[in-house]
Scaffold this motif. Structure first.
Motif, PDB file in Angstrom:
ATOM      1  N   LEU A 118     -34.721 -30.902 -34.054  1.00 10.31           N
ATOM      2  CA  LEU A 118     -35.720 -31.564 -35.535  1.00 10.31           C
ATOM      3  C   LEU A 118     -36.858 -30.903 -35.539  1.00 10.31           C
ATOM      4  CD1 LEU A 118     -35.379 -34.507 -32.744  1.00 10.31           C
ATOM      5  CD2 LEU A 118     -34.728 -34.320 -34.644  1.00 10.31           C
ATOM      6  N   GLU A 317     -26.208 -31.912 -35.651  1.00  8.93           N
ATOM      7  CA  GLU A 317     -25.818 -33.958 -36.082  1.00  8.93           C
ATOM      8  C   GLU A 317     -24.945 -34.613 -35.454  1.00  8.93           C
ATOM      9  OE1 GLU A 317     -25.122 -30.867 -40.133  1.00  8.93           O
ATOM     10  OE2 GLU A 317     -26.269 -30.275 -37.470  1.00  8.93           O
ATOM     11  N   ALA A 414     -34.567 -39.680 -43.717  1.00 10.47           N
ATOM     12  CA  ALA A 414     -33.168 -40.011 -43.158  1.00 10.47           C
ATOM     13  C   ALA A 414     -32.247 -39.597 -43.534  1.00 10.47           C
ATOM     14  CB  ALA A 414     -32.726 -41.072 -41.335  1.00 10.47           C
ATOM     15  N   TYR A 429     -29.417 -39.241 -39.906  1.00  8.06           N
ATOM     16  CA  TYR A 429     -30.163 -38.464 -38.664  1.00  8.06           C
ATOM     17  C   TYR A 429     -31.290 -37.729 -38.923  1.00  8.06           C
ATOM     18  CZ  TYR A 429     -29.598 -34.333 -36.271  1.00  8.06           C
ATOM     19  OH  TYR A 429     -30.369 -33.304 -34.540  1.00  8.06           O
ATOM     20  N   ASN A 431     -34.807 -37.241 -38.781  1.00 12.15           N
ATOM     21  CA  ASN A 431     -35.670 -36.228 -39.957  1.00 12.15           C
ATOM     22  C   ASN A 431     -37.384 -36.625 -39.292  1.00 12.15           C
ATOM     23  OD1 ASN A 431     -37.151 -34.467 -41.768  1.00 12.15           O
ATOM     24  ND2 ASN A 431     -35.406 -34.558 -43.396  1.00 12.15           N
ATOM     25  N   ASP A 434     -39.751 -34.914 -42.423  1.00 12.74           N
ATOM     26  CA  ASP A 434     -39.905 -35.516 -43.774  1.00 12.74           C
ATOM     27  C   ASP A 434     -41.038 -37.041 -43.592  1.00 12.74           C
ATOM     28  OD1 ASP A 434     -38.909 -33.317 -45.033  1.00 12.74           O
ATOM     29  OD2 ASP A 434     -36.950 -35.003 -45.348  1.00 12.74           O
TER      30      ASP A 434
END
Length: 436
Positions: A118, A317, A414, A429, A431, A434
């Motif tokens: 992560l 992931e 995600a 998944y 993120n 971001d």
């Protein structure tokens, strides 16, 4: 379902399940002395023994008899409270603590594949969760652990067992979850996703892992009342029939969760560990992760991390073998740990999630404290707090965001990994970078 190498996705029958638990195998018991009550708008429940009032919603938890409730003018509807007993997943029971390994005196971040994947270290250049609050509704978050700082002033025990809060009286689970969210950035042990958030313990499990649905609902309302930005619920009930009492439980839960969301508390909830397709499972529901406003989190994990080999058999992931799934039932997927159930490699447990541990100590049946360490566990229970910590970071960076806006930022950031089924990911998944 994509090819994910050696793992076998297991299908577990849920025919005997139906309680609230932090694991995958539970037995439920309907209480005869406590009830969830829907009230007729404003006005008290005078004459009844009220356990939890739950201000802001037209529900309460009371002790009494069915006859008392039927006669009371302010009672609109009611159903028995539910109490359950927990059995931990076998893969967690086998996992060692750090004292049993060769890394006892080392900094443990290199073993935190979840935080590395992560990129929490880079996220912390923006924020560590300052000026936010996360409530952990679980077995108890131990304030005595050297890698945790728990706000004991606002922590609460909802069980009525007189053992207090901010401790591990209900078991190790809550401390493990709390560490995933907020283990301190102190140069030792592990690091939490939001290490500077204000961590609050809302204990709903007593010794022997007994819990009450009514206590959990009260803890959600309380979390909203103390302005928690996030409440993490690494617990669940599956399957619950949508008919009969299940319909009442669902109505109660939806009311409580909608209230919390309106008050600004994002509810990050484990999707469950039954390998169940929640989208196509008939006339049953998974609670509380399929309740209104839930940020339902599925679990992912690697196979082969730190096994002494150069490559992973599955990436971080990839869906965990046990995770529940369903296109409209999952909001996000996040690191929760995985396991190759057939491997003979002694390092299998490195694919689980490493976090803080507080093993409760009892003398003559009395809770006297805990033994503190670090240990591995897997589950959607571990995935949800990774999202809860991420939500705290987003809120810290955007103080004016509502709960819906925080969730929206996480969902927009995600993506569903290439060649994997969207049913395991919802929006995708996690993120963190971001999202920030």
């Amino acid at each position: 379902m994509p090819n994910v190498n050696r793992r076998t996705f297991l299908t577990v029958s849920g025919a005997t399940l139906g309680g609230i638990a932090t694991g995958t195998s539970v037995t439920a018991a309907v209480r005869t002395d406590r009830f969830l009550v829907e009230t007729k708008g404003k006005g008290g429940l005078r004459g009844l023994d009220v356990v939890h009032e739950m201000p802001g919603v037209d529900f309460a938890v009371v002790r009494g008899s069915k006859n008392e409730l039927r006669r009371h003018k302010r009672v609109k509807d009611f159903a028995p409270d539910v109490e359950i007993e927990l059995d931990d997943p076998d893969v967690n029971a086998r996992a060692p603590t750090v004292e049993e390994t060769s890394v006892e005196d080392e900094d443990l971040y290199p073993l935190q594949w979840d935080k590395q994947d992560l990129d929490v270290a880079t996220a912390h250049e923006t924020t560590k969760g300052e000026d936010t609050r996360v409530a952990i509704i679980d077995t108890g978050v131990a304030a005595g652990h050297p890698d945790l700082e728990v706000n004991e002033d606002v922590s609460r025990n909802f069980t009525g067992d007189d053992l207090g809060s901010a401790n591990a009286a209900g078991g190790y689970h809550g401390t493990h979850v709390g560490g995933i969210v907020a283990a301190q950035d102190n140069g030792k042990g592990v690091i939490g996703t939001a290490s500077e958030t204000d961590l609050v313990d809302c204990r709903v499990f007593s010794p022997n892992s007994l819990a009450s649905f009514g206590d959990i609902l009260a803890a959600i309302v309380y979390s909203a009342g103390i302005d928690a930005d996030v409440a993490n619920l690494s617990l669940g009930a599956y399957p619950v029939s949508r008919k009969g009492n299940g319909q009442f439980y669902g109505k109660t839960l939806n009311s409580v969760m909608t209230h919390a969301n309106k008050e600004g508390t994002l509810l990050c909830i484990a999707a469950g560990n039954d390998s169940a397709d929640l989208q196509h499972d008939g006339n049953v529901i998974s609670l509380p992760n399929e309740g209104a406003q839930a940020c339902s989190v599925a679990a992912t994990g690697p196979i082969g991390f730190n096994w002494g080999e150069e490559r992973l058999d599955a990436p971080p992931e990839s869906p965990a073998f046990y995770t529940n799934y369903g296109t409209n039932a999952i909001t996000l997927a996040a690191p929760g740990g995985d396991a190759d159930l057939e491997t003979t490699n002694p390092n299998y447990y490195f694919d689980l999630v490493l976090s803080t541990i507080a093993e409760p100590v009892f003398e003559d049946g009395t809770y006297t404290g805990a033994d503190y360490s670090y240990g591995w566990a897997a589950g959607t229970s571990m995935a949800a707090p990774n999202v809860a910590g991420a939500a705290a970071l987003v809120k810290s960076a955007n103080p004016n965001y509502t709960a819906n806006q925080v969730e929206s930022a996480l969902k927009r950031a995600a993506d569903v990994p290439e060649d994997y089924d969207k049913a395991y990911y919802g929006s995708g998944y996690l993120n963190i970078l971001d999202a920030l």
